[in-house]
Design an enzyme around this catalytic site. Structure first.
Site, mmCIF file in Angstrom:
data_model
loop_
_atom_site.group_PDB
_atom_site.id
_atom_site.type_symbol
_atom_site.label_atom_id
_atom_site.label_comp_id
_atom_site.label_asym_id
_atom_site.label_seq_id
_atom_site.Cartn_x
_atom_site.Cartn_y
_atom_site.Cartn_z
ATOM 1 N N TYR A 157 0.866 -1.203 0.000
ATOM 2 C CA TYR A 157 0.000 0.000 0.000
ATOM 3 C C TYR A 157 0.892 1.239 0.000
ATOM 4 O O TYR A 157 0.721 2.152 -0.820
ATOM 5 C CB TYR A 157 -0.926 -0.005 1.221
ATOM 6 C CG TYR A 157 -1.582 1.336 1.498
ATOM 7 C CD1 TYR A 157 -2.461 1.916 0.576
ATOM 8 C CD2 TYR A 157 -1.321 2.041 2.681
ATOM 9 C CE1 TYR A 157 -3.052 3.155 0.823
ATOM 10 C CE2 TYR A 157 -1.907 3.266 2.937
ATOM 11 C CZ TYR A 157 -2.767 3.823 2.007
ATOM 12 O OH TYR A 157 -3.347 5.050 2.265
HETATM 13 N N1 LIG Z 1 -8.154 7.908 6.267
HETATM 14 C C1 LIG Z 1 -6.857 7.959 6.526
HETATM 15 O O1 LIG Z 1 -6.427 7.965 7.683
HETATM 16 C C2 LIG Z 1 -5.864 8.031 5.401
HETATM 17 C C3 LIG Z 1 -4.504 8.101 5.731
HETATM 18 C C4 LIG Z 1 -3.573 8.181 4.702
HETATM 19 C C5 LIG Z 1 -3.985 8.210 3.388
HETATM 20 N N2 LIG Z 1 -5.311 8.117 3.091
HETATM 21 C C6 LIG Z 1 -5.695 8.153 1.689
HETATM 22 O O2 LIG Z 1 -6.702 9.147 1.528
HETATM 23 C C7 LIG Z 1 -7.640 8.747 0.530
HETATM 24 C C8 LIG Z 1 -9.035 8.748 1.113
HETATM 25 O O3 LIG Z 1 -9.070 7.866 2.219
HETATM 26 P P1 LIG Z 1 -10.403 7.505 2.999
HETATM 27 O O4 LIG Z 1 -10.029 7.251 4.397
HETATM 28 O O5 LIG Z 1 -11.452 8.495 2.680
HETATM 29 O O6 LIG Z 1 -10.735 6.098 2.343
HETATM 30 P P2 LIG Z 1 -12.130 5.506 1.833
HETATM 31 O O7 LIG Z 1 -11.878 4.074 1.511
HETATM 32 O O8 LIG Z 1 -13.205 5.831 2.800
HETATM 33 O O9 LIG Z 1 -12.387 6.337 0.504
HETATM 34 C C9 LIG Z 1 -11.913 5.960 -0.762
HETATM 35 C C10 LIG Z 1 -13.093 5.948 -1.715
HETATM 36 O O10 LIG Z 1 -12.579 5.668 -3.013
HETATM 37 C C11 LIG Z 1 -13.435 4.744 -3.663
HETATM 38 N N3 LIG Z 1 -12.615 4.027 -4.622
HETATM 39 C C12 LIG Z 1 -11.652 3.091 -4.374
HETATM 40 N N4 LIG Z 1 -11.128 2.662 -5.545
HETATM 41 C C13 LIG Z 1 -11.740 3.353 -6.521
HETATM 42 C C14 LIG Z 1 -11.638 3.356 -7.940
HETATM 43 N N5 LIG Z 1 -10.820 2.535 -8.584
HETATM 44 N N6 LIG Z 1 -12.430 4.205 -8.652
HETATM 45 C C15 LIG Z 1 -13.305 5.024 -8.015
HETATM 46 N N7 LIG Z 1 -13.464 5.040 -6.690
HETATM 47 C C16 LIG Z 1 -12.683 4.226 -5.957
HETATM 48 C C17 LIG Z 1 -13.986 3.868 -2.555
HETATM 49 O O11 LIG Z 1 -15.236 3.295 -2.901
HETATM 50 C C18 LIG Z 1 -14.107 4.847 -1.385
HETATM 51 O O12 LIG Z 1 -15.418 5.397 -1.316
HETATM 52 C C19 LIG Z 1 -7.156 7.394 0.038
HETATM 53 O O13 LIG Z 1 -6.366 7.599 -1.093
HETATM 54 C C20 LIG Z 1 -6.310 6.879 1.181
HETATM 55 O O14 LIG Z 1 -5.356 5.961 0.732
HETATM 56 C C21 LIG Z 1 -6.248 8.040 4.071
#
Ligand SMILES: NC(=O)c1ccc[n+]([C@@H]2O[C@H](COP(=O)([O-])OP(=O)(O)OC[C@H]3O[C@@H](n4cnc5c(N)ncnc54)[C@H](O)[C@@H]3O)[C@@H](O)[C@H]2O)c1
Length: 345
Positions: A157
């Site tokens: 990841y």
């Molecule tokens: N939440 C955290 O603490 C955190 C920390 C570091 C990085 N991130 C990054 O921030 C971003 C948002 O995180 P989050 O916590 O909201 O995660 P989340 O999983 O709630 O949101 C991601 C959304 O993207 C959608 N998705 C996934 N693959 C897809 C695709 N191929 N096409 C279209 N939609 C797609 C999913 O259905 C989901 O609704 C992500 O990139 C994650 O890696 C989050």
């Protein structure tokens, strides 16, 4: 009115960002999401319902699209000629990757490539994309300084997200595409993800179930309240990186480039040990947790703490929400959302 696309808009951070941007009424807002079932699809749909409900001026348009579908993404970009894209769609999760690396390749690497390719074709004004504190990998120097190399990830990841940062640099350099990558540090808050610690801990305590705490509870995290994350993203949107001919790869400037490119840490800048995090939840819930202390899980970061000095200077960003306030807000939301009756302190 500027056109802004959020990918992953039904996700935790995407939802909160869209909610705030709808309220500001400054953008014509587009949102896409593939609504995958990594966690509860109904939670994602509930978030979308709220966005529809608050959008009185009809400025928000949602479409179910997968970013790994190159043709669909290109059509969307060419048709709508966005000014700004905030790319949050990704397969998240540091443990799911152990058994499902394909999903990370498909969504995070191929998907991000499609976003880059379409962005440069329409000469996008600014691409903002999600990275993660996990890129710091085996780095031992705490707090994590954004101006140090981050090339030793501990799982795929993190590798996929670090790859995004490097892929973005090549597009920024070659096509002068302005790109900012934001390394989020453990976002938490209402409407949070069911696969993340806070949700699991609160749910388990309320249901009298035991839950595992890895590394015998000795992990520490920089927990960032989602409103602070959203504030940081909104400040970033209007801070478009510029080319800088004077830049040179001397010490301490890995986060910028001669290309219009920037990497930012977005954290709270405070380190909380998991044991204390659980104590805080117990105190608010007025209930004891049934903890199973287990050994370290391969791929996990032992500790995370953001050095946010660069972000503070660059964005004038100051995180505001204290952990006690943020965790309580999550619990209030959780009880309301799951219709559970429970008295809290
Ligand atoms: N939440 C955290 O603490 C955190 C920390 C570091 C990085 N991130 C990054 O921030 C971003 C948002 O995180 P989050 O916590 O909201 O995660 P989340 O999983 O709630 O949101 C991601 C959304 O993207 C959608 N998705 C996934 N693959 C897809 C695709 N191929 N096409 C279209 N939609 C797609 C999913 O259905 C989901 O609704 C992500 O990139 C994650 O890696 C989050």
């Amino acid at each position: 009115m500027r056109k802004l696309l959020i990918t992953g808009v039904a996700g935790f951070i995407g939802f909160h960002l869209a909610k705030k941007l709808i309220q500001t009424k400054k953008f014509k807002l587009f949102g896409i999401d593939n609504l995958n079932n990594y966690y509860s699809v109904s939670l994602k749909r509930e978030r979308l319902k709220i966005l529809k409900k608050i959008d009185k001026k009809k400025l928000f348009f949602f479409k179910k699209i997968d970013i790994s579908n190159k043709k669909k993404i290109r059509e969307l970009f060419v048709k709508n000629k966005f000014d700004i894209v905030v790319n949050l769609a990704a397969q998240a999760g540091v443990r799911h990757v152990i058994k499902h690396p394909d999903k990370y390749f498909e969504n995070n690497i191929k998907g991000f490539y499609n976003i880059l390719e379409s962005s440069r074709r329409i000469k996008l004004k600014h691409l903002v994309s999600a990275s993660t504190s996990s890129v710091y990998g085996i780095n031992k120097q705490m707090p994590y300084d954004v101006n140090l190399p981050a090339d030793h990830p501990t799982q795929f990841y993190a590798a996929s997200k670090r790859s995004n940062e490097i892929m973005a640099h090549s597009y920024s350099h070659m096509f002068k595409l302005p790109v900012t990558l934001i390394r989020f540090f453990t976002a938490y808050g209402p409407w949070g993800r069911p696969d993340m610690a806070l949700y699991i801990f609160v749910k388990s305590i309320l249901e009298n179930k035991s839950f595992k705490v890895f590394n015998y509870g000795n992990h520490s995290r920089d927990f960032t309240y989602v409103d602070d994350i959203v504030k940081g993203i909104i400040l970033t949107i209007d801070k478009i990186p510029k080319t800088n001919k004077k830049w040179g790869l001397k010490k301490n400037n890995f986060s910028s480039s001669e290309a219009p490119y920037k990497i930012l840490n977005l954290g709270n800048g405070k380190r909380i040990f998991l044991k204390n995090y659980i104590k805080l939840i117990e105190k608010i819930l007025k209930k004891k947790a049934k903890i199973k202390l287990v050994s370290f899980q391969p791929g996990d970061l032992k500790d995370s703490l953001a050095d946010i000095k660069d972000t503070q200077k660059y964005l004038n960003f100051r995180p505001k929400v204290k952990i006690e306030v943020g965790v309580k807000k999550f619990i209030e939301w959780y009880l309301n959302f799951t219709k559970k009756k429970h008295e809290i302190s």
